[in-house]
Enzyme design. Structure first.
Site, PDB file in Angstrom:
ATOM      1  N   ASP A 111      -3.200  -9.528  -7.981  1.00 34.71           N
ATOM      2  CA  ASP A 111      -4.458  -8.772  -7.892  1.00 34.71           C
ATOM      3  C   ASP A 111      -4.789  -8.151  -9.252  1.00 34.71           C
ATOM      4  O   ASP A 111      -4.017  -7.352  -9.781  1.00 34.71           O
ATOM      5  CB  ASP A 111      -4.294  -7.652  -6.849  1.00 34.71           C
ATOM      6  CG  ASP A 111      -5.583  -6.870  -6.646  1.00 34.71           C
ATOM      7  OD1 ASP A 111      -6.378  -7.262  -5.778  1.00 34.71           O
ATOM      8  OD2 ASP A 111      -5.802  -5.877  -7.369  1.00 34.71           O
ATOM      9  N   TYR A 142      -9.360  -3.763 -15.322  1.00 35.70           N
ATOM     10  CA  TYR A 142      -7.956  -3.558 -15.716  1.00 35.70           C
ATOM     11  C   TYR A 142      -7.696  -4.051 -17.147  1.00 35.70           C
ATOM     12  O   TYR A 142      -6.617  -3.815 -17.693  1.00 35.70           O
ATOM     13  CB  TYR A 142      -6.984  -4.284 -14.778  1.00 35.70           C
ATOM     14  CG  TYR A 142      -7.019  -3.876 -13.321  1.00 35.70           C
ATOM     15  CD1 TYR A 142      -7.793  -2.808 -12.869  1.00 35.70           C
ATOM     16  CD2 TYR A 142      -6.262  -4.563 -12.375  1.00 35.70           C
ATOM     17  CE1 TYR A 142      -7.817  -2.458 -11.521  1.00 35.70           C
ATOM     18  CE2 TYR A 142      -6.275  -4.214 -11.030  1.00 35.70           C
ATOM     19  CZ  TYR A 142      -7.067  -3.176 -10.608  1.00 35.70           C
ATOM     20  OH  TYR A 142      -7.087  -2.837  -9.275  1.00 35.70           O
TER      21      TYR A 142
END
Ligand code: A2P
Length: 284
Positions: A48, A53
């Site tokens: 994930d 990110y």
């Protein structure tokens, strides 16, 4: 669920491995590549990430070089908030795929609902325009499954009314001390699979006495209890760790079961370990 590669089935019949490896706050480059390789060697088959990110390049490189066929690893990414809207979403998805260097994505999520605090009366329209782009990418088979993250029932309802393709997943903060029961029940009754971000409460739950008591009884760690409790609730946990020993520890949860009584005790823990990030209150 008996092993990491065992799957839940989404309502479009796509299989999704029961534990995802979370990569939030793992730096791009060697750190994320090494962590994912350790995860894959351990048996994780579900990774994930998210545009936000800032590690999609490393995630893609790790998936491409891990020694498994592409179809053996389930990869999720998410659309960041600044990219909402039809055209911007299409461009953001192209960028995600350019970062990942993969031919297709398994699951793409809207990272956060638009809210009234930032967008006034337009928030529903913005979600719908974003979703139309998701539907187009799904129909073009560039994504195998589409879904949402951090949507509460009052955000889901208007979208469900107008969606041509219903969302398959909702990824929310979920851990002992923060169970979001209303959202979980709503998703369950609409065939939307729930995924748990921060299933360990970002490590904040590890000293919770009730969890320690249950962990000791099973000769397991609190982290393992949190992960098992998610699974026994029918929810996909996405534990994050950049530490090899913990990546392995978090996978050793298939040799015990929590009793109904223990599940109930954990379900009823008072509020603790939550991030404080409420979808209607965020302004990022
Ligand atoms: P680290 O990455 O340094 O190993 P969450 O998934 O709830 O967001 O929690 C992630 C946090 O919990 C990270 O700080 C991670 O640290 C830590 N963590 C992950 N697995 C374990 C574990 N088995 N025991 C203790 N801490 C853990």
């Amino acid at each position: 669920m008996k092993k990491l590669s065992d799957c839940f089935i989404l309502s479009n019949n796509i299989s999704i491995p029961c534990i995802g490896f979370g990569t939030w706050q793992i730096s791009d480059g060697d750190a994320v590549i090494q962590s994912i390789h350790t995860a894959i060697e351990t048996g994780y088959r579900h990774i994930d990430t998210a545009a936000a990110y800032n590690n999609e390049k490393g995630v893609g490189q790790a998936v491409r070089s891990c020694g498994l066929k592409r179809e053996e690893v389930f990869v999720t990414s998410k659309l960041w908030n600044s990219q909402r809207g039809y055209e911007k979403t299409l461009a953001a998805f192209d960028q995600t795929m350019a970062n990942l260097q993969l031919d297709y994505l398994d699951l793409y999520l809207i990272h956060w609902t638009a809210n009234a605090k930032q967008f006034g009366d337009d928030w529903q329209k913005i979600n719908l325009e974003t979703w139309r782009a998701f539907e187009k990418l799904y129909k073009e088979k560039r994504i195998r499954a589409i879904g949402l993250s951090n949507f509460l029932p009052h955000h889901l309802e208007p979208l469900l009314k107008q969606a041509e393709i219903a969302p398959l997943v909702n990824q929310i903060e979920f851990h002992p001390g923060y169970t979001q029961r209303e959202t979980v029940d709503f998703c369950n009754s609409h065939q939307i699979l729930v995924e748990a971000w921060s299933p360990l409460g970002r490590g904040k739950l590890l000293s919770e006495p009730e969890l320690i008591r249950i962990a000791d009884k099973h000769k397991k760690s609190v982290a393992q209890i949190c992960i098992k409790w998610c699974l026994q609730n029918g929810i996909i946990p996405l534990p994050k760790s950049a530490t090899a020993s913990r990546i392995k520890e978090n996978a050793l949860i298939f040799d015990f079961e929590l009793s109904d009584q223990e599940i109930q005790t954990i379900d009823q823990l008072p509020l603790c370990g939550d991030s404080g990030l409420h979808p209607d209150k965020i302004d990022f």
